[in-house]
Write an enzyme that holds these catalytic residues in place. Sequence first.
Site, PDB file in Angstrom:
ATOM      1  N   ARG A 291       0.832  -1.221  -0.021  1.00  7.65           N
ATOM      2  CA  ARG A 291      -0.265   0.155  -0.011  1.00  7.65           C
ATOM      3  C   ARG A 291       0.882   1.164   0.060  1.00  7.65           C
ATOM      4  O   ARG A 291       0.057   2.624   0.060  1.00  7.65           O
ATOM      5  CB  ARG A 291      -0.594  -0.090   1.584  1.00  7.65           C
TER       6      ARG A 291
ATOM      7  N   TYR B 243       0.715   4.409  -2.669  1.00  2.96           N
ATOM      8  CA  TYR B 243      -0.424   4.926  -1.984  1.00  2.96           C
ATOM      9  C   TYR B 243      -0.423   5.384  -1.257  1.00  2.96           C
ATOM     10  O   TYR B 243       0.141   7.086  -0.597  1.00  2.96           O
ATOM     11  CB  TYR B 243      -1.681   4.754  -2.427  1.00  2.96           C
TER      12      TYR B 243
ATOM     13  N   GLU C  86       2.541   6.784   1.202  1.00  2.00           N
ATOM     14  CA  GLU C  86       3.853   7.359   0.965  1.00  2.00           C
ATOM     15  C   GLU C  86       3.337   8.700  -0.035  1.00  2.00           C
ATOM     16  O   GLU C  86       4.144   9.169  -0.007  1.00  2.00           O
ATOM     17  CB  GLU C  86       4.833   6.443   1.334  1.00  2.00           C
TER      18      GLU C  86
ATOM     19  N   ARG D  52     -14.312   0.135   8.887  1.00  2.00           N
ATOM     20  CA  ARG D  52     -14.447   1.804   8.125  1.00  2.00           C
ATOM     21  C   ARG D  52     -15.168   2.423   8.102  1.00  2.00           C
ATOM     22  O   ARG D  52     -16.773   2.183   8.694  1.00  2.00           O
ATOM     23  CB  ARG D  52     -14.177   1.226   6.595  1.00  2.00           C
TER      24      ARG D  52
ATOM     25  N   ASP E  36      -3.605  -4.368   5.034  1.00  2.00           N
ATOM     26  CA  ASP E  36      -5.123  -3.721   5.622  1.00  2.00           C
ATOM     27  C   ASP E  36      -5.802  -3.127   7.322  1.00  2.00           C
ATOM     28  O   ASP E  36      -4.700  -4.075   7.971  1.00  2.00           O
ATOM     29  CB  ASP E  36      -5.817  -4.404   5.264  1.00  2.00           C
TER      30      ASP E  36
END
Length: 327
Positions: free
Chosen positions: A154, A157, A159, A223, A284
């Site tokens: 991930r 995106y 960083e 989320r 995740d």
Amino acid sequence: MPEIPVEAIANYRPRRILVTGGAGFIGSLLTRRLLDAGHEVLVVDNFYSGTRGNIEDLQGEPRFELMRHDVTFPLYVEVDEIYHLACPASPVFYQRDPVQTTKTCVHGSINMLGLAKRTGAKILLASTSEVYGDPAMHPQEESYWGNVNPIGIRSCYDEGKRCAETLFFDYFRQHQLRIKVARIFNTYGPRMAADDGRVVSNFIVQALTGQPLTVFGDGQQTRSFCYVDDIVEGMIRLMNSPDDVTGPINLGNPGEFTMLELAKKVTALVDGPDIEYRPLPADDPSRRKPDIAKAVQLLGWEPTVALDEGLDHTVAYFREHLASALG
Ligand code: NAD
Ligand code: UDP
């Protein structure tokens, strides 16, 4: 016809606005709002994850213009404001070509900041809750520096967006640019791509096509889902806020749900599907929920659409568009 107050006419100034990534999910809806408010809008997009279909309804508008362009290359146009959204947002898309994702975040931001510097335009970055990584602070306040793996799948995106934020604040300090940084949390709604792999679109498309809902891990990760109209409203308010309001400002809906809770909500709207558990992808985040006190105080903004209502609209959209969306 309703009467328009004299002050509103005196203060009204149509602006030339650039929306990078304007053929994407959020960008196309933002563009519609800006055109409806009377502005000229130039959309710049390379169609990496956006589509012509998203902007089909805008093509006939006299104040709308489209330019196919990759923001990793310099851009010379004359504008008053820049909403900088160009960047794939779903893990499936941003992990497909991670080097391009980092280039888009970093080179793309340098180019758009350079454009803002030359033209004196105000510039807003669509940053993300991913800058908090797998957060150790809950809910996440803007003052939290985050917990991000710099070398994981991930990272291109996460960083990339963190570096974009760094660039925005260095251009602000070094060149006195008028900047606005919005940290957007998971956004959903009509016009999400059916195949972009995000959980809301995945669950709805799976349910409507009679496939099991793919829950990653044990489904206990959380989320906070914000309806796209609320996010667009927050971005416009941030752009129009006084110059000393630079952000970063969280924009998101503080309602927090596990993925299993989300799956149950979708099955309540579309009968039938089972749940199929799949492995949890690397890195995740386990929990995510925005603290939106700053947005409430500085922008007078908070979400107005609850998850149940937003899911209703989104299911209705996919019922109507799924056949063409899946090609
Ligand atoms: P999207 O993928 O639908 O839209 C992104 C758009 O950018 C696409 O039209 C794509 O073709 C374009 N693009 C990508 N790389 C480009 C490049 N190099 N040059 C020109 N155009 C390029 O995603 P979205 O959900 O609409 O997200 C828009 C922005 O909001 C992104 O910057 C994303 O990081 C941010 N954001 C979105 C969410 C969300 O949940 N949707 C959450 C946080 C932040
Ligand atoms: N997820 C899931 N099933 C899917 C797609 C995603 O359970 O089919 C999970 C994913 O593991 C994550 C959450 O849903 O925990 C949100 O994923 P999404 O890709 O929508 O956004 P992000 O992880 O970037 O917040």
